[in-house]
Enzyme design. Structure first.
Site: not given
Ligand code: ATP
Length: 885
Positions: A290, A337
């Site tokens: 045990v 990210d």
């Molecule tokens: P992080 O690492 O900074 O969070 P992420 O990986 O989330 O960036 P994304 O959101 O995929 O990046 O965005 C990629 C690219 O798309 C951005 O650098 C920008 O140029 C463009 N982008 C981001 N948000 C928008 C939006 N709401 N409308 C249009 N283009 C956008």
């Protein structure tokens, strides 16, 4: 059938076969203003909350019954039966008592673990966007009622069933419900009554994921009255599976059971040969068995895990699966990210660029009155090509949506533009939703003169969709020369760590609604500032100390990414940046392992990187927020979703959700994961060394034919009192300063490795040795009676085991100040054990049960002195020979 009767209590039986107006009328929904709060309260009463118990928990009674199924209880039953057979009534009843105490302990521990698990589950509440009282608000999904107007967009998990009445390129992944893996394109038309679920394209269903676009729906079914609810109610109980850690512990317990049985057998045979009382030998062997089986192990591990998880939850880290804690401690690569994780996520417009001129913006105020026409265009596009809600007026601040879009709305509002008025003048007819792959977003609007297209996105992507550009008040043809000027200019701004979005538009009266992002006019770009989180610098250093490589992986531009990487000292050498484009062109593999920044990567490339690093044997954590991040989150050993920015799909897929999106929380989660694992290990080493010391003593005293030994009930007492509480306390420690100084452990490795076994054996030897010498001295030189010698041995061992907790800290830290001495639970456990011992010594009936005598002061001095000897010996041994930790 049962399902029909469920539905018939709802106002609409076949929502897909009714037209929207009829549904709104039947269910008293209002598409214009939503339900009132008063109406919602009424409906919650009528229809209940939008929830169901997905997993029925084992009843408390069953938990109790299960305690009696363990091998320990079985052994105790055998021991009690033997006692009764030999007419040792007192012992028999005492063993039955022990049996109930063991079961009760197991029962309460399991309930405690369950309480913690439930508390953790409750923290994981999902929220939904609904339209109520004329405003868009976020509410816990549980409080959605039939008749609510629900807003859903890509990345959401649908919280209830609803009939769609407005949509934009809307697609849902309904595999959870129908098994169909291809996304379903949703439509608005009314369907036939007999359409199957998979064909009900005008409906959305609870539990399915939105993969594209956005839509509005009238809720027609909640809780159990949803398609998913119907299935769930049919298969309500899901067996909870064991975590790898629990499985390993179960394996270890089994192994120990075999070893113990071997020992017990040898003990019985040698005892019989020596002609000893067979009853006493068998009872002692059973008691030893045990003692040696750490039966409560898996449950104690669960308690340690859940307790650690609750502690993490307080630090903004929500762990969704117990097993993740174990893997956390083994992570050696983190892909993180940028926005919000390494930066503050306080995005603000910092400048505008129109052609080759950059205009600074401070607190959303533009520093010039020139170029009014283009600036107005930029503001117009910012308003129209935007899905966020940002109302900063009044006390009731409301901000929903993409932070960069919120920043744009705030910028527009600060420059005296009436958002509502513009939206009314330019009603939206179509939308090209933003995705991390296209890096673009576009909207098509009706105007008095025709159509207007508003577009925004990454500079280098959007500029390829443009054929003209704004220069002063005129529009000119865009040639390679101007393209380069724009690109160079944006590069320059991005190299300062500024995030850049480009803006374009088109005014026409013949624009097709399906492919409207062509032949655009480039208006300029806006730079956003998002300062790095400076506290990340320290966290990155602790990752380096802990042998963990951190890699930034972002969709943003390489120049912006590099600037932030340098500011936070991501690497202690020069940062190596790889552009997502290079990844497509087959870069040399070695280079990929040297990179500290991957920029302009899309979600597919994130998945590739995880796979690549895993192939070389890394244990990878990956952060993500978007719907497309789900495969990478799933593939990573630990998927980490962002609580603030993350889509519900990402949160659902990940093992961990960070409530504050911060990198610091990732590091503290890893630290906690490591500490929890160390705790479980420490707990095990303690328990096993205590048990082994008992075996050593009983065996040696038996083999050397001493006139006394430790009695079976005393062994049970030691096992239940002196080692279980301190062991539990060790399981709840907070980790030490070395936690993040050691390299990550290999998760595949056993819990108790060779080094630990050496520790256990050395500990047990030094615990047993002084006690045996003293017992021998007491019996041979002081000529104490066997019963007194027994008591001296028993008490010395009991106290030795208590002080032994102090040996469990590492020799590399101070003996006085360490994680064991800092752990308040340890001290509570010691005090509790001493009180229990005193009660047994002072209450005559209890005293009799475990065979205690009245001892004089000399004897007590011998006991206390002996009990401290092992601590001294072990500490000396540890520090002199350094072979044990
Ligand atoms: P992080 O690492 O900074 O969070 P992420 O990986 O989330 O960036 P994304 O959101 O995929 O990046 O965005 C990629 C690219 O798309 C951005 O650098 C920008 O140029 C463009 N982008 C981001 N948000 C928008 C939006 N709401 N409308 C249009 N283009 C956008």
């Amino acid at each position: 059938m049962a399902i029909e009767s469920i539905n018939s209590s709802y106002p609409i039986e076949f929502p897909h076969a009714e037209d929207v107006e009829k549904i709104a009328q039947l269910i008293h929904a209002n598409q214009e203003s939503g339900l009132t709060e008063q109406e919602v309260q009424k409906r919650i009463k009528e229809y209940g909350l939008n929830s169901y118990k997905a997993q029925k928990q084992k009843s408390i009674f069953l938990v109790l019954v299960d305690q009696f199924k363990s091998p320990i209880v079985l052994l105790l039953v055998v021991a009690a039966t033997l006692s009764f057979l030999f007419e040792h009534w007192l012992e028999g009843f005492s063993i039955v008592g022990v049996l109930f105490i063991t079961a009760a302990l197991g029962f309460f521990m399991e309930l405690q673990a369950r309480r913690s698990m439930n508390a953790l589950k409750e923290m994981d509440v999902s929220v939904s966007k609904v339209f109520r009282d004329n405003t868009v608000i976020e509410i816990p999904s549980e409080r959605i009622v039939p008749g609510d107007i629900l807003l859903v967009e890509a990345g959401d998990i649908v919280p209830a069933d609803g009939r769609l009445f407005e949509l934009n390129q809307f697609e849902a992944d309904e595999s959870a419900l129908t098994g169909e893996s291809l996304p379903v394109t949703k439509k608005l038309e009314t369907l036939e009554k007999n359409s199957g679920i998979a064909d009900q394209v005008n409906m959305i269903f609870k539990g399915t994921a939105i993969v594209k676009g956005n839509a509005k729906a009238i809720i027609t079914g909640t809780g159990l009255h949803t398609e998913l609810g119907k299935i769930t109610s049919l298969v309500e109980t899901a067996e909870q599976t064991s975590t790898p850690l629990e499985k390993k512990l179960q394996g270890l317990t089994k192994k120990l059971m075999w070893i113990t049985s071997g020992f017990a057998l040898i003990f019985i045979v040698t005892g019989a040969i020596q002609g000893k009382d067979i009853y006493l030998i068998v009872e002692t062997a059973l008691a030893l068995a045990v003692a040696a089986i750490p039966e409560g192990l898996p449950i104690v591990a669960t308690i340690a895990l859940t307790y650690g998880m609750l502690r993490m939850a307080k630090k903004n880290v929500l762990i969704k699966r117990l097993a993740a804690v174990e893997t956390l401690g083994g992570i050696n690569t983190i892909f993180t990210d940028k926005t919000g994780t390494l930066t503050e996520n306080k995005i603000e417009v910092s400048n505008l660029t129109i052609f080759d001129e950059t205009i600074s913006v401070e607190q959303n105020k533009i520093s010039t009155d020139d170029n009014k026409a283009i600036i107005d265009k930029l503001l117009l596009i910012s308003t129209l090509c935007n899905n966020a809600v940002a109302d900063d007026s009044g006390n009731d601040k409301k901000q929903l949506g993409d932070p960069i879009e919120i920043a744009l709305l705030q910028f527009v509002a600060a420059n005296k533009i009436d958002l509502a008025e513009i939206n009314e003048q330019y009603p939206r007819v179509a939308e090209e939703a933003f995705s991390s792959e296209t890096k673009l977003m576009g909207t098509l609007h009706k105007t008095d003169n025709g159509n207007f297209v508003a577009a925004k996105g990454a500079v280098e992507v959007l500029i390829e969709k443009c054929t003209a550009f704004c220069k002063g008040d005129t529009i000119e043809k865009l040639t390679e020369k101007e393209k380069n000027i724009f690109l160079e200019k944006s590069e320059e701004i991005q190299a300062q760590g500024t995030r850049v979005l480009a803006f374009a538009f088109k005014e026409d009266n013949s624009i097709p609604t399906d492919n409207f992002l062509e032949d655009l006019t480039f208006a300029g770009f806006i730079g956003f500032l998002d300062p790095p989180r400076m506290e990340v610098v320290g966290a990155l250093q602790s990752c380096r100390d802990a042998g963990i490589k951190v890699i930034m992986i972002t969709g943003d531009h390489p120049a912006t990414a590099l600037n932030i990487a340098e500011k936070i000292k991501l690497s202690d050498k020069e940062n190596i940046v790889i552009n997502g484009k290079e990844l497509e062109d087959n870069p040399p593999e070695n280079n990929l392992f040297d990179a500290t920044v991957f920029a302009r990567v899309d979600p597919k490339q994130k998945l590739d990187m995880v796979t690549l690093y895993q192939k070389r044997g890394d244990i990878v954590a990956m952060t993500g927020d978007g719907i497309n991040d789900a495969p990478a989150l799933k593939k990573a050993d630990i998927g980490i979703a962002m609580g603030l920015r993350g889509t519900q799909v990402a949160k659902e897929t990940a093992e961990i959700v960070l409530k504050d999106d911060s990198f610091i929380s990732i590091v503290s989660a890893i630290e906690q994961g490591r500490a929890i694992f160390q705790n479980i290990k420490r707990f095990l080493v303690y328990l096993l060394s205590c048990n082994l010391s008992e075996i050593f003593i009983v065996f040696t005293l038996g083999l050397l034919n001493f006139s006394f030994s430790i009695l079976p009930l005393q062994i049970l007492f030691l096992n239940l009192v002196t080692d279980i509480f301190p062991a539990l306390a060790l399981g709840l420690g907070k980790g030490n300063e070395l936690t993040m100084k050691n390299p990550p452990r290999n998760p595949a490795e056993a819990i108790v490795v060779k080094k630990d076994w050496i520790n256990i054996i050395v500990y047990a030897f030094f615990m047993a040795l002084p006690i045996m010498l003293v017992s021998w001295y007491c019996s041979s030189y002081l000529n104490y009676e066997p019963a007194i010698c027994n008591n001296i041995t028993f008490f010395s061992l009991a106290l030795t085991q208590l002080w032994h907790v102090l040996n469990l800290s590492s020799r590399k830290v101070s003996f006085i100040k360490n994680e064991v001495t800092r752990n308040a639970f340890v001290w509570y456990a010691l005090i509790l054990c001493i009180i229990i011992m005193a009660v047994f010594y002072l209450v005559p009936s209890l005293k009799a049960i475990i065979g205690l005598q009245t001892l004089d002061t000399t004897m007590w001095l011998i006991i206390v002195g002996t009990s401290f000897a092992p601590v001294v010996l072990i500490q000396l041994f540890k520090r002199m020979f350094k072979i044990i930790d």
